[in-house]
Design a protein around this motif. Structure first.
Motif, PDB file in Angstrom:
ATOM      1  N   PRO A   1     -38.881 -87.154 -21.249  1.00 20.15           N
ATOM      2  CA  PRO A   1     -39.236 -87.626 -22.585  1.00 20.15           C
ATOM      3  C   PRO A   1     -38.000 -87.928 -23.417  1.00 20.15           C
ATOM      4  N   LEU A   2     -38.083 -88.971 -24.181  1.00 19.44           N
ATOM      5  CA  LEU A   2     -37.040 -89.453 -25.096  1.00 19.44           C
ATOM      6  C   LEU A   2     -35.833 -90.029 -24.376  1.00 19.44           C
ATOM      7  N   SER A   3     -35.861 -90.155 -23.036  1.00 18.77           N
ATOM      8  CA  SER A   3     -34.701 -90.653 -22.301  1.00 18.77           C
ATOM      9  C   SER A   3     -34.384 -92.110 -22.638  1.00 18.77           C
ATOM     10  N   ASN A   4     -35.348 -92.831 -23.144  1.00 17.01           N
ATOM     11  CA  ASN A   4     -35.110 -94.228 -23.501  1.00 17.01           C
ATOM     12  C   ASN A   4     -34.761 -94.410 -24.979  1.00 17.01           C
ATOM     13  N   LYS A   5     -34.592 -93.319 -25.685  1.00 16.32           N
ATOM     14  CA  LYS A   5     -34.258 -93.381 -27.118  1.00 16.32           C
ATOM     15  C   LYS A   5     -32.751 -93.352 -27.315  1.00 16.32           C
ATOM     16  N   SER A   6     -32.292 -93.969 -28.364  1.00 13.71           N
ATOM     17  CA  SER A   6     -30.863 -93.977 -28.682  1.00 13.71           C
ATOM     18  C   SER A   6     -30.431 -92.576 -29.118  1.00 13.71           C
ATOM     19  N   PRO A   7     -29.141 -92.273 -28.974  1.00 15.39           N
ATOM     20  CA  PRO A   7     -28.644 -90.970 -29.434  1.00 15.39           C
ATOM     21  C   PRO A   7     -28.955 -90.719 -30.915  1.00 15.39           C
ATOM     22  N   GLU A   8     -28.915 -91.753 -31.712  1.00 14.41           N
ATOM     23  CA  GLU A   8     -29.205 -91.621 -33.136  1.00 14.41           C
ATOM     24  C   GLU A   8     -30.661 -91.226 -33.366  1.00 14.41           C
ATOM     25  N   MET A   9     -31.562 -91.834 -32.584  1.00 20.40           N
ATOM     26  CA  MET A   9     -32.988 -91.521 -32.709  1.00 20.40           C
ATOM     27  C   MET A   9     -33.253 -90.089 -32.268  1.00 20.40           C
ATOM     28  N   VAL A  10     -32.636 -89.667 -31.170  1.00 19.76           N
ATOM     29  CA  VAL A  10     -32.807 -88.305 -30.680  1.00 19.76           C
ATOM     30  C   VAL A  10     -32.317 -87.315 -31.732  1.00 19.76           C
ATOM     31  N   LYS A  11     -31.182 -87.611 -32.332  1.00 21.04           N
ATOM     32  CA  LYS A  11     -30.625 -86.734 -33.375  1.00 21.04           C
ATOM     33  C   LYS A  11     -31.583 -86.640 -34.556  1.00 21.04           C
ATOM     34  N   THR A  12     -32.126 -87.756 -34.974  1.00 20.61           N
ATOM     35  CA  THR A  12     -33.066 -87.784 -36.093  1.00 20.61           C
ATOM     36  C   THR A  12     -34.330 -86.986 -35.775  1.00 20.61           C
ATOM     37  N   LEU A  13     -34.859 -87.158 -34.563  1.00 16.60           N
ATOM     38  CA  LEU A  13     -36.047 -86.407 -34.169  1.00 16.60           C
ATOM     39  C   LEU A  13     -35.781 -84.910 -34.166  1.00 16.60           C
ATOM     40  N   GLU A  14     -34.614 -84.522 -33.676  1.00 16.55           N
ATOM     41  CA  GLU A  14     -34.275 -83.104 -33.648  1.00 16.55           C
ATOM     42  C   GLU A  14     -34.111 -82.556 -35.066  1.00 16.55           C
ATOM     43  N   GLU A  15     -33.580 -83.347 -35.978  1.00 15.01           N
ATOM     44  CA  GLU A  15     -33.448 -82.914 -37.375  1.00 15.01           C
ATOM     45  C   GLU A  15     -34.818 -82.771 -38.031  1.00 15.01           C
ATOM     46  N   MET A  16     -35.721 -83.690 -37.723  1.00 11.62           N
ATOM     47  CA  MET A  16     -37.054 -83.659 -38.312  1.00 11.62           C
ATOM     48  C   MET A  16     -37.932 -82.575 -37.679  1.00 11.62           C
ATOM     49  N   PHE A  17     -37.760 -82.384 -36.364  1.00 12.97           N
ATOM     50  CA  PHE A  17     -38.575 -81.440 -35.605  1.00 12.97           C
ATOM     51  C   PHE A  17     -37.651 -80.543 -34.783  1.00 12.97           C
ATOM     52  N   PRO A  18     -37.051 -79.547 -35.420  1.00 18.82           N
ATOM     53  CA  PRO A  18     -36.108 -78.666 -34.720  1.00 18.82           C
ATOM     54  C   PRO A  18     -36.730 -78.024 -33.479  1.00 18.82           C
ATOM     55  N   GLY A  19     -35.958 -77.976 -32.404  1.00 25.62           N
ATOM     56  CA  GLY A  19     -36.417 -77.379 -31.162  1.00 25.62           C
ATOM     57  C   GLY A  19     -36.982 -78.375 -30.172  1.00 25.62           C
ATOM     58  N   THR A  20     -37.183 -79.613 -30.592  1.00 18.50           N
ATOM     59  CA  THR A  20     -37.771 -80.630 -29.726  1.00 18.50           C
ATOM     60  C   THR A  20     -36.953 -80.828 -28.455  1.00 18.50           C
ATOM     61  N   ILE A  21     -35.661 -81.006 -28.592  1.00 15.92           N
ATOM     62  CA  ILE A  21     -34.804 -81.276 -27.439  1.00 15.92           C
ATOM     63  C   ILE A  21     -34.766 -80.066 -26.508  1.00 15.92           C
ATOM     64  N   ALA A  22     -34.670 -78.871 -27.052  1.00 18.91           N
ATOM     65  CA  ALA A  22     -34.658 -77.655 -26.227  1.00 18.91           C
ATOM     66  C   ALA A  22     -35.957 -77.524 -25.438  1.00 18.91           C
ATOM     67  N   ASN A  23     -37.087 -77.820 -26.060  1.00 19.16           N
ATOM     68  CA  ASN A  23     -38.368 -77.753 -25.361  1.00 19.16           C
ATOM     69  C   ASN A  23     -38.438 -78.775 -24.238  1.00 19.16           C
ATOM     70  N   ILE A  24     -37.998 -79.988 -24.482  1.00 20.31           N
ATOM     71  CA  ILE A  24     -38.021 -81.028 -23.456  1.00 20.31           C
ATOM     72  C   ILE A  24     -37.132 -80.616 -22.284  1.00 20.31           C
TER      73      ILE A  24
END
Length: 70
Positions: free
Chosen positions: A4-27
């Motif tokens: 999941p999110l592998s096709n997203k830009s680094p900026e988008m991933v950063k924004t998602l993690e800021e908005m929804f903390p823990g998202t990247i760790a869960n993935i």
């Protein structure tokens, strides 16, 4: 299956993690970003559901609840 999110830009991933903390760790841990259960142990109903997971990181039971499917 793609991560999941592998096709997203680094900026988008950063924004998602800021908005929804823990998202990247869960993935990275193979967990649903909504319920935090192990995704692969739950399985997917079809290719469309699997693609949704690749986009959002949401497991089949949570997809069913969110999108109102059985």
């Amino acid at each position: 299956m793609k991560t999941p999110l592998s096709n997203k830009s680094p900026e988008m991933v950063k924004t998602l993690e800021e908005m929804f903390p823990g998202t990247i760790a869960n993935i990275r841990a193979g967990k649903c970003v909504n319920c935090e259960k192990q995704v692969m142990s739950l399985g997917f109903r079809n290719l469309l559901s699997e693609k949704e997971y690749e986009i959002s990181g949401i497991c089949q039971p949570c997809q069913d609840e969110i999108f109102g499917t059985d």
